[in-house]
Design an enzyme around this catalytic site. Structure first.
Site, PDB file in Angstrom:
ATOM      1  N   HIS A  13      29.068  -2.317  15.518  1.00 47.92           N
ATOM      2  CA  HIS A  13      29.008  -2.994  14.182  1.00 47.92           C
ATOM      3  C   HIS A  13      30.257  -2.941  13.527  1.00 47.92           C
ATOM      4  CE1 HIS A  13      27.720  -3.025  10.288  1.00 47.92           C
ATOM      5  NE2 HIS A  13      26.497  -3.455  10.666  1.00 47.92           N
ATOM      6  N   CYS A  51       0.788  -1.186  -0.153  1.00 42.09           N
ATOM      7  CA  CYS A  51      -0.091   0.022   0.000  1.00 42.09           C
ATOM      8  C   CYS A  51       0.745   1.324   0.029  1.00 42.09           C
ATOM      9  CB  CYS A  51      -0.989  -0.021   1.253  1.00 42.09           C
ATOM     10  SG  CYS A  51      -0.180   0.052   2.793  1.00 42.09           S
TER      11      CYS A  51
END
Length: 635
Positions: free
Chosen positions: A557, A26
């Site tokens: 990270h 959508c």
């Protein structure tokens, strides 16, 4: 492809392409229907920096990705080898049987209307703007330009049975072109001429082999073609079992048409039309009992329904109201519900001193004005709780005001700033239009003011104390300030220190995930910077999340885009859930191999709950050794 890696991550998060029974999108969401929800990893997707939220509702696995959903949808189709419109699987029928009735209903409705919603919104806006131009006497209904543009805006709704015939056919797993033909038969000129002739004195009624037909104008109708497509799908499956594959493709469509079209005119159409009228009259009865209470109720709860994807159940009702009564009083009640969240986001933008949140709230305000509230709800108001509540209260107040004026829309479209053009009746601007404007402005102002004063955690005194405290802190010893409790995060590795904003990755550099610092390592080891617990350990081993005993959330990270290595050259020494002490070895990695593979080893160390602290102050050292102080948190 720009979104190739994101597409791969999403496919992985939903359990692989073989787990996808169907996929549509959508305005901001990818709507997956999965064969097995247990194979999906919602937490993995929620942690992805390019994904706003994951919602499991209405039998769908919904991934909220924002305004770029169409491009991401295409990327997923290309990466996974799906079709351009949707995927399908033989398992979808079994899934429908397992789903409860509400989930099955929501899934069917969203599957039928999602593909055409954008075109509906565009057509509705065009009709609304034409009504505005006529009301302002800029254009006349007799002009050729008006008639051409009106035809462009009205064509979709006039031929809605054909359009929904296609999407319903796709959803029910039958030949969509056959169901398109059924929809076309409902509004064929021959039938419309017969309908017109039947209204003349002395006209002969139409019959089918002696059985009288109730003639109905099916233009703009919704429910009859959906039921007809469902019946056609049942017939097609039965005929395909009976006929041999050598001539099935010719004979099955013939019998589907020959049976379904007459059956629709004789039974399905009249019954579905009766149901349509019953629904429209039922809603109107409830609404007219007390429009103010109805407006307040819908205005308050609409965004809650949107969060769970349950709002799809009301789309057919709104279209049905337009088809049967040529106007709809429900859609105007949604305008303050949408703009309440816009006002709450505006309040956050004006109040917060967090530049990341200020930027996010500003973009959410813009998107919300055009009817896209997911960035506001998932990114700004819902995470902060109070702004979302104030937005819903504003929606209730505005909905009550609009209900008291009995405002209606005269064309369908997404609720947005353009909706004000769609509420102008043929007679021109009147009190119903002013009621919508007053209700919406009240909703925005209330939500913005309440959020500004009561919705954001940090008060003015705290903000001033942050600025004063940070300005007097010595460069390398922020812990010397005794008026606040400080916490030190020690370096998890040795190497060169650099600002997080200089990292060659926009997600980290923009500090969207939190504030912190980056290190270019000279030793391939990561040790624990605190005493705490391993909260998350990525399958690809390149990143690790730790929660300290004090509640600080830290993400380490290793490298940029190293997820693409899929765990190669990384070696873990702890498991998710492990308790660790400061200095414990967490993981090792082969620096030479990673560099030769073409990856940047710059390692962001991020405090993902930075908003819980008054200040996040990084070390001023250019080079650092493991276990030396790296970040000081002021709380």
């Amino acid at each position: 492809m720009k979104y190739e890696q994101l597409a791969k991550d999403i496919i992985k998060g939903v359990g692989g392409k073989n787990n996808v029974a169907s996929l549509v999108h959508c305005a901001t969401r990818l709507r997956f229907k999965l064969n097995d929800h247990k194979r999906a990893d919602a937490e993995f997707l929620k942690q992805h920096p390019d994904i706003i939220m994951v919602v499991e509702s209405g039998g769908q696995f919904q991934v909220v990705v924002g305004n770029n959903v169409a491009d991401i949808f295409k990327a997923i189709n290309q990466v996974a080898g799906f079709s351009d419109e949707s995927t399908s699987s033989d398992n979808s029928e079994n899934d429908n049987k397992k789903a409860n009735l509400l989930n099955a209903f929501i899934d069917i409705v969203s599957g039928i209307f999602t593909p055409v919603l954008g075109a509906m919104a565009a057509a509705g806006i065009l009709k609304g703007l034409l009504a505005l131009l006529v009301a302002l006497k800029i254009m006349s209904t007799t002009e050729g330009s008006y008639k051409i543009l009106y035809a462009a805006g009205d064509a979709l709704f006039y031929f809605l049975p054909i359009v929904l015939g296609y999407t319903a056919g796709k959803k029910f797993g039958t030949n969509p072109f056959i169901t398109m033909v059924i929809g076309g038969a409902l509004i064929h000129p021959t039938i419309l001429q017969a309908l017109s002739g039947a209204q003349q004195p002395g006209a002969v009624s139409l019959d089918f082999f002696g059985i009288p037909i109730t003639l109905i104008n099916y233009s703009n109708s919704v429910i009859p073609i959906i039921f007809a497509a469902w019946i056609c799908s049942i017939l097609e499956r039965q005929f395909n079992k009976i006929f041999h594959s050598s001539f099935r493709n010719l004979v099955t469509p013939f019998f589907c048409l020959a049976i379904t079209v007459p059956l629709t005119f004789l039974l399905i159409g009249p019954v579905a039309t009766w149901v349509s009228q019953l629904l429209a009259d039922g809603y109107l009865t409830i609404y007219t009992l007390n429009p103010i209470i109805a407006g307040a109720f819908i205005g308050a709860l609409w965004q809650v329904l949107v969060i769970f994807g349950l709002h799809w159940g009301f789309i057919p009702l709104m279209l049905n109201n337009l088809a049967t009564h040529h106007k709809d009083t429900m859609m105007p009640l949604l305008i303050p519900a949408v703009f309440g969240q816009v006002g709450a986001s505006l309040g956050v933008m004006l109040r917060t001193k967090d530049m990341k949140m200020k930027t996010l709230a500003g973009s959410a305000v813009t998107a919300g004005m055009f009817g896209i509230t997911e960035p506001a709800v998932y990114g700004v108001t819902l995470p902060n709780k109070r702004p979302f509540i104030f937005g819903c209260i504003g929606g209730a107040i505005g909905g009550a005001i609009i209900g008291s004026f009995n405002t209606a829309v005269y064309s369908f479209g997404l609720v947005s700033i353009f909706s004000f053009a769609q509420i102008i009746p043929d007679t021109g601007i009147n009190n119903t239009v002013w009621g919508a404007i007053i209700g919406t402005l009240t909703s925005v102002i209330f939500a913005a003011v309440a959020t500004y004063f009561f919705g954001v955690k940090n008060n003015k005194a705290q903000e001033n104390s942050v600025e004063t405290t940070v300005s007097v802190l010595p460069e390398k010893t922020p812990s010397s300030t005794s008026s606040h409790k400080n916490m030190t995060i020690f370096s998890p590795m040795s190497g060169s220190v650099m600002p997080l904003t200089s990292v060659n990755d926009p997600t980290f550099a923009s500090e969207l995930m939190g504030k912190g610092v980056a290190i270019l390592p000279n030793v391939g080891q990561v040790i624990s910077p605190v005493d705490g617990t391993i909260e998350s350990l990525f399958r690809t081993k390149h990143a690790i999340g730790i929660v300290s005993n004090e509640g600080t959330e830290i993400l380490i990270h290793v490298g940029i885009d190293t997820v693409k290595l899929d765990g190669k050259f990384f070696y873990t020494h702890v498991d998710s859930g492990s308790t660790v002490k400061k200095g414990d070895l967490l993981l090792t990695f082969d620096m030479d191999e990673i560099r030769q593979a073409g990856f940047d080893l710059t390692t962001p160390i991020i405090i993902t709950n930075s908003d819980d602290y008054i200040a996040v102050i990084e070390s001023q050292q250019t080079n650092i050794n493991a276990q030396e102080p790296l970040i000081t948190l002021l709380s």
